[in-house]
Scaffold this motif. Structure first.
Motif, PDB file in Angstrom:
ATOM      1  N   ARG A   4       0.630  -3.309   6.986  1.00 50.84           N
ATOM      2  CA  ARG A   4       1.319  -2.803   5.812  1.00 50.84           C
ATOM      3  C   ARG A   4       1.066  -1.302   5.651  1.00 50.84           C
ATOM      4  NH1 ARG A   4       1.166  -5.641  -0.046  1.00 50.84           N
ATOM      5  NH2 ARG A   4       2.798  -4.368  -0.947  1.00 50.84           N
ATOM      6  N   ALA A   5       2.129  -0.556   5.374  1.00 49.12           N
ATOM      7  CA  ALA A   5       2.009   0.897   5.208  1.00 49.12           C
ATOM      8  C   ALA A   5       1.322   1.213   3.888  1.00 49.12           C
ATOM      9  CB  ALA A   5       3.386   1.539   5.236  1.00 49.12           C
ATOM     10  N   SER A   6       0.522   2.249   3.886  1.00 48.84           N
ATOM     11  CA  SER A   6      -0.144   2.700   2.679  1.00 48.84           C
ATOM     12  C   SER A   6       0.757   3.705   1.976  1.00 48.84           C
ATOM     13  CB  SER A   6      -1.477   3.353   3.035  1.00 48.84           C
ATOM     14  OG  SER A   6      -2.076   3.887   1.890  1.00 48.84           O
ATOM     15  N   LEU A   7       1.128   3.402   0.740  1.00 53.13           N
ATOM     16  CA  LEU A   7       2.033   4.261  -0.015  1.00 53.13           C
ATOM     17  C   LEU A   7       1.321   4.816  -1.245  1.00 53.13           C
ATOM     18  CD1 LEU A   7       5.204   2.002   0.094  1.00 53.13           C
ATOM     19  CD2 LEU A   7       4.725   3.991   1.491  1.00 53.13           C
ATOM     20  N   PRO A   8       1.730   6.003  -1.707  1.00 52.11           N
ATOM     21  CA  PRO A   8       1.112   6.559  -2.911  1.00 52.11           C
ATOM     22  C   PRO A   8       1.526   5.757  -4.140  1.00 52.11           C
ATOM     23  CG  PRO A   8       2.917   7.948  -2.170  1.00 52.11           C
ATOM     24  CD  PRO A   8       2.714   6.887  -1.120  1.00 52.11           C
ATOM     25  N   GLY A   9       0.683   5.796  -5.154  1.00 52.97           N
ATOM     26  CA  GLY A   9       0.985   5.096  -6.394  1.00 52.97           C
ATOM     27  C   GLY A   9       1.920   5.898  -7.278  1.00 52.97           C
ATOM     28  N   ALA A  10       2.417   5.265  -8.333  1.00 55.71           N
ATOM     29  CA  ALA A  10       3.353   5.922  -9.244  1.00 55.71           C
ATOM     30  C   ALA A  10       2.717   7.134  -9.915  1.00 55.71           C
ATOM     31  CB  ALA A  10       3.839   4.924 -10.296  1.00 55.71           C
ATOM     32  N   SER A  11       1.427   7.049 -10.238  1.00 54.64           N
ATOM     33  CA  SER A  11       0.782   8.186 -10.907  1.00 54.64           C
ATOM     34  C   SER A  11       0.752   9.409 -10.005  1.00 54.64           C
ATOM     35  CB  SER A  11      -0.633   7.805 -11.324  1.00 54.64           C
ATOM     36  OG  SER A  11      -1.411   7.475 -10.192  1.00 54.64           O
TER      37      SER A  11
END
Length: 114
Positions: free
Chosen positions: A4-11
Motif C-alpha cells: 500500500r502506498a503511503s499518502l499524506p494526511g488531510a492536515s
C-alpha cells in the motif's frame, strides 16, 4: 512489506501556507485605495442540482487562479466549495452589478477594454 502506498494526511494537504507579499509601491507614491464594492445582493443558485450546463473554455492561468481561489477559500476561510460554485457566485455578483450600474458596470467596462 506492505504494497500500500503511503499518502499524506488531510492536515498536511490543506495546511495554511503564506501568500506572496505584494511589492511595495515606489517611495513617495501612495497606493490608490480601491473603491468599496457596493454590489446588491443577487443570490446565486448555490449547491443544488442544476439541469442546464454550459461549457466555458479558460486559459491555463485562469484555471490556476480559480483553483488557487478555491484552495484559499478552503484553507483561510474554511469554505469547502467547488469551482462551479465559485463561478456561479462570480456570475451572480457580476450580473447584480450590471443590473444596478448598467453602462458603468464592471462587465461593460471590462468588455469595452478588449
Amino acid at each position: 512489506m506492505t504494497r500500500r502506498a503511503s499518502l499524506p494526511g488531510a492536515s498536511e494537504l490543506f495546511r495554511p501556507t503564506s501568500l506572496v507579499r505584494p511589492v511595495d509601491p515606489e517611495p513617495g507614491l501612495a497606493p490608490e485605495p480601491a473603491p468599496p464594492a457596493a454590489v446588491p445582493d443577487r443570490p446565486s443558485t448555490g449547491r443544488q442540482k442544476h439541469d442546464t450546463k454550459i461549457t466555458v473554455y479558460v486559459s491555463d492561468e485562469e484555471l490556476l487562479a480559480l483553483e488557487h481561489a478555491r484552495l484559499s477559500l478552503r484553507g483561510a476561510f474554511g469554505l469547502g466549495v467547488d469551482r462551479g460554485r465559485i463561478v456561479r457566485e462570480a456570475i451572480a455578483v457580476l450580473l447584480a452589478d450590471f443590473e444596478e450600474h448598467g453602462e458603468r458596470s464592471q462587465l461593460v467596462r471590462r468588455l469595452r477594454r478588449r
